[in-house]
Design an enzyme around this catalytic site. Sequence first.
Site, PDB file in Angstrom:
ATOM      1  N   ARG A  58       3.787   0.417  12.665  1.00  0.00           N
ATOM      2  CA  ARG A  58       3.310   1.534  13.258  1.00  0.00           C
ATOM      3  C   ARG A  58       4.394   2.649  12.652  1.00  0.00           C
ATOM      4  NH1 ARG A  58      -0.076   2.871  17.578  1.00  0.00           N
ATOM      5  NH2 ARG A  58       0.423   4.931  17.224  1.00  0.00           N
TER       6      ARG A  58
ATOM      7  N   HIS B  82      11.979  -9.280  13.715  1.00  0.00           N
ATOM      8  CA  HIS B  82      12.308  -8.952  15.031  1.00  0.00           C
ATOM      9  C   HIS B  82      12.180 -10.115  16.063  1.00  0.00           C
ATOM     10  CE1 HIS B  82      13.658  -4.731  14.253  1.00  0.00           C
ATOM     11  NE2 HIS B  82      12.684  -4.892  13.075  1.00  0.00           N
TER      12      HIS B  82
ATOM     13  N   ARG C 288       8.090  -4.789  28.256  1.00  0.00           N
ATOM     14  CA  ARG C 288       6.573  -4.641  27.848  1.00  0.00           C
ATOM     15  C   ARG C 288       5.585  -5.850  28.474  1.00  0.00           C
ATOM     16  NH1 ARG C 288       4.502  -5.956  23.612  1.00  0.00           N
ATOM     17  NH2 ARG C 288       6.226  -7.121  22.854  1.00  0.00           N
TER      18      ARG C 288
ATOM     19  N   ASP D  62      12.501 -14.485  23.219  1.00  0.00           N
ATOM     20  CA  ASP D  62      12.295 -13.023  23.023  1.00  0.00           C
ATOM     21  C   ASP D  62      13.347 -13.053  21.525  1.00  0.00           C
ATOM     22  OD1 ASP D  62      12.126 -10.315  23.133  1.00  0.00           O
ATOM     23  OD2 ASP D  62      12.730 -10.225  25.150  1.00  0.00           O
TER      24      ASP D  62
ATOM     25  N   LEU E  65      16.403  -5.841  24.191  1.00  0.00           N
ATOM     26  CA  LEU E  65      17.137  -4.927  23.993  1.00  0.00           C
ATOM     27  C   LEU E  65      17.577  -4.362  25.579  1.00  0.00           C
ATOM     28  CD1 LEU E  65      15.816  -2.713  20.863  1.00  0.00           C
ATOM     29  CD2 LEU E  65      17.951  -3.859  21.142  1.00  0.00           C
TER      30      LEU E  65
ATOM     31  N   LYS F  45      20.895  -5.039  26.769  1.00  0.00           N
ATOM     32  CA  LYS F  45      21.933  -4.467  26.147  1.00  0.00           C
ATOM     33  C   LYS F  45      22.029  -2.965  26.925  1.00  0.00           C
ATOM     34  CE  LYS F  45      22.430  -7.204  22.025  1.00  0.00           C
ATOM     35  NZ  LYS F  45      22.372  -6.898  20.594  1.00  0.00           N
TER      36      LYS F  45
HETATM   37  C1  GDG Z   1      10.743  -6.642  19.672  1.00  0.00           C
HETATM   38  C2  GDG Z   1      11.108  -8.115  20.173  1.00  0.00           C
HETATM   39  C3  GDG Z   1      13.512  -7.547  19.853  1.00  0.00           C
HETATM   40  C4  GDG Z   1      10.707  -0.341  28.032  1.00  0.00           C
HETATM   41  N1  GDG Z   1      10.433   0.422  28.755  1.00  0.00           N
HETATM   42  C5  GDG Z   1      10.536   1.728  28.683  1.00  0.00           C
HETATM   43  C6  GDG Z   1      11.174   1.959  27.639  1.00  0.00           C
HETATM   44  N2  GDG Z   1      11.335   0.451  26.952  1.00  0.00           N
HETATM   45  C7  GDG Z   1      12.079   0.275  25.724  1.00  0.00           C
HETATM   46  C8  GDG Z   1      13.191  -0.396  25.980  1.00  0.00           C
HETATM   47  C9  GDG Z   1      13.701  -1.208  24.915  1.00  0.00           C
HETATM   48  C10 GDG Z   1      12.195  -1.631  24.155  1.00  0.00           C
HETATM   49  O1  GDG Z   1      11.212  -0.948  25.043  1.00  0.00           O
HETATM   50  C11 GDG Z   1      11.932  -3.036  24.444  1.00  0.00           C
HETATM   51  O2  GDG Z   1      12.493  -3.721  23.328  1.00  0.00           O
HETATM   52  P1  GDG Z   1      12.848  -5.156  23.712  1.00  0.00           P
HETATM   53  O3  GDG Z   1      13.866  -5.712  22.859  1.00  0.00           O
HETATM   54  O4  GDG Z   1      13.101  -5.735  25.033  1.00  0.00           O
HETATM   55  O5  GDG Z   1      11.423  -5.986  23.291  1.00  0.00           O
HETATM   56  P2  GDG Z   1       9.898  -5.849  22.280  1.00  0.00           P
HETATM   57  O6  GDG Z   1       9.436  -4.588  22.643  1.00  0.00           O
HETATM   58  O7  GDG Z   1       9.233  -6.959  22.567  1.00  0.00           O
HETATM   59  O8  GDG Z   1      10.799  -5.764  20.811  1.00  0.00           O
HETATM   60  C12 GDG Z   1      12.595  -8.022  20.844  1.00  0.00           C
HETATM   61  C13 GDG Z   1      13.047  -5.822  19.636  1.00  0.00           C
HETATM   62  O9  GDG Z   1      11.740  -6.142  18.793  1.00  0.00           O
HETATM   63  C14 GDG Z   1      14.204  -5.210  18.515  1.00  0.00           C
HETATM   64  O10 GDG Z   1      14.234  -5.969  17.192  1.00  0.00           O
HETATM   65  O11 GDG Z   1      14.565  -7.241  20.677  1.00  0.00           O
HETATM   66  O12 GDG Z   1      12.980  -9.255  21.069  1.00  0.00           O
HETATM   67  O13 GDG Z   1      10.210  -8.679  20.899  1.00  0.00           O
HETATM   68  O14 GDG Z   1      14.521  -0.545  24.018  1.00  0.00           O
HETATM   69  O15 GDG Z   1      14.035   0.423  26.394  1.00  0.00           O
HETATM   70  N3  GDG Z   1      11.358   3.020  26.835  1.00  0.00           N
HETATM   71  C15 GDG Z   1      11.349   4.014  27.611  1.00  0.00           C
HETATM   72  N4  GDG Z   1      10.517   4.153  28.607  1.00  0.00           N
HETATM   73  C16 GDG Z   1      10.212   3.030  29.370  1.00  0.00           C
HETATM   74  O16 GDG Z   1       9.677   2.889  30.290  1.00  0.00           O
HETATM   75  N5  GDG Z   1      11.683   5.497  27.036  1.00  0.00           N
END
Ligand code: GDG
Length: 736
Positions: free
Chosen positions: A10, A161, A269, A368, A372, A375
């Site tokens: 994307r 990722h 998510r 996962d 993030l 962190k």
């Molecule tokens: C993939 C990999 C890896 C969530 N809710 C809101 C919001 N978020 C943001 C969080 C965070 C991001 O979404 C989620 O990141 P994650 O790392 O937890 O998970 P994935 O989306 O599955 O990402 C994962 C990542 O890529 C990076 O390499 O860590 O393992 O699966 O940043 O803050 N952001 C906002 N509002 C929300 O309600 N603004």
Amino acid sequence: MSKLIMVSNRLPFHIERDGSTHRTTGGLASALEGAALENEQIWVGWPGGVEEDFEDLEQVRAGMLTSGMAPVFLTKQDLDGFYEGYANSTLWPLLHYMVERTKFSNDWWESYRRVNQKFAEVIMEVADEGDQVWIHDYHLFLVPSMLRGLDQGLRVGFFLHTPFCSSEIFRVLPDRAKILEGVLGADVIGFHAYSYLRHFRSSLLRVLGRETEMEGLWHDGREVRMGVYPIGHNHAGFDQAMKSPDFLEILESHRKDLAGKRMILNVERLDYTKGLPEKLAAMRRFLEQNPDKRDDVLFVLIAVPSRQGVQEYDTLTEEVQREVGAINGEFGKVGHTPVQFFHRGFPIANLAAFYATAEVCLVTPLRDGMNLVAKEFLDCQRPEFSTRPGVLILSEFAGAANELPQAIQVNPHDVDEVATALNRALEMPDDERHKRIEAMQSRLRLQDSGAWARRFLKDLDNVSQREDRIVVMKMKPLAAEVAGHVRAGRKLGLFLDYDGTLRDFVEVPDLAVPDPELPGLLRELAEHPKISVALVSGRAPEFMERYLSGLGVTLVAEHGYRWMDRGQGEWELFNPHVNTEWKAAIREHLEQASLLTPGTHVEEKQSALVWHYRKADPEFGLWRARGLLEELTSMAANLPVTVHHGQKIVEISSLQVSKGEAVDHLMRLWGTEVALVAGDDQTDETMITLSPEGVKFFSVKVGKGPTRAAYRTDITGMRVFLDELRANLRNSPAVQ
Ligand code: GDG
């Protein structure tokens, strides 16, 4: 200055109502901002929407290019097969160890290939020689090698990722080999965690039979580097959000709403890998086991909608909503709803306010890549906003677990363990909370997303500058130099090993027949009046005679035991007095090893015995080979033999026979004035270390490993040398 071309499924941008577009700061975009790079950047990716719906594609494309974005338009069919299908219903569950959810379809695979090709083509439209191309994630596994097919001058990085699953899971995938070969087109391949790198290496070994070093491998004349680059969160973005007036307002209203209750926060998510049902089960267990805390604790579940319209995700959403309702029905009372479920996203200031006011953050994905949220929570816990530091409960199956050992780590499948961890977190004394969080925070704030991007791109820069990368190119000047000698009327001898030098290793050695171009190439060189060619191999005479005779090329078999002059007539012995009495005792020993190691066998040659382990389990075979080498070396101390560990073989051969002896003999016979020897393994070093008097001598090592050769290349480079030599001599014939 070279450009940086970011490539992700994307694009990071919004379309406004008037059709104009502007960049957003998604995770990757903010990482780049944080990295403060000087290079111009272009982003390649899907702009959203369906190709059929755009009225004027060219106009959209031109508009986007002015804001540094090159769109890859996808049709409805692409979205079904590539995105919903292969990427999200095959690769995503498989990489997260969810084999039972993994679906396979040939049509999806075809669509995946086609769309990867579209990405490669758009990249080539915007790329110039020397640019860095950084490709992200499992949607685009094939793009790196597709770029190699189109151009050599790019520096290509790939970052995954998600986790890379164990090879035992990965090999379930019907297209496993093509996926691995696809990624190997990159110069640097990055993972979040060491275990993912380990699994990737074992997949290369078990699926492609490729042995690798921890830091990389040689592939197609290039060095491919592999590394661990744990991604950081967007520290600057959260910092900025927490300084905004919005943030303070939201924080205040959260405090009021909480009215002294303790918040246990969960943000993700809505995806089945994140383990929401398991988490709800643990919350229920906690509420059952701790009636005294029921009215004090508030679970806040933020689940951002994801992949809506896909059956599995809709079912998961319904399941979660049902269970939230059930828990609230059971444990709620007037004025208190224990679980608050938000099925929507929030602006970053709101999210930061949730992180800052929560007392516990419950991050329990089943798998996962990194995660993030863990962190971000730690970063937003600041003394100015909360009196007591918060506690992180973290799944041991998140990549972040490696970096955050001071979190309370749990097995998310163990409902009791998570429920107990919740209680432990709430009860944790302040000094312990301080110690844990401070240790984690100091690391995180330095290792943020900008630092991550800088580290990866620096390695991408370095690899591309390495000498090894141009190893294939160095073969062209060498061919020109050797051709120069021939044109000047000197007699050239080419002494070439076969397996691993002219031909790659394959599963069944008998199938390593010459490719269609090789015989013609060797014949043409051997027909030159000033050139003599010898193939100097460890193989038995039968194979060589069958596939390589009749070309005018001299065949040397069994490491120099027998030879066939110019590839015709009878096989002769270089030395008719070679002692082979030692064979009986060694044969028995090797046969015993074969019985104990499935997939291995003993081959008998006139002057040697070979134990083959190519078809054994790679690790078991190697372990057994090492043991055998030790035993044979001590057994051989008083025998006229040498023991050699080659490509998936252990070979014991007569000391009186060597490739070097054979080459020396032929050089004298032919009156060679210029010689080039090339080989890939230890037995070839006997040719490489010759220093014949009065002969201009060139030595080439093919592949990795120690050598005394002056040049190093790989099989592709070797072929480039021979092709170039032929081309040089075709253009200007020899002085007769
Ligand atoms: C993939 C990999 C890896 C969530 N809710 C809101 C919001 N978020 C943001 C969080 C965070 C991001 O979404 C989620 O990141 P994650 O790392 O937890 O998970 P994935 O989306 O599955 O990402 C994962 C990542 O890529 C990076 O390499 O860590 O393992 O699966 O940043 O803050 N952001 C906002 N509002 C929300 O309600 N603004």
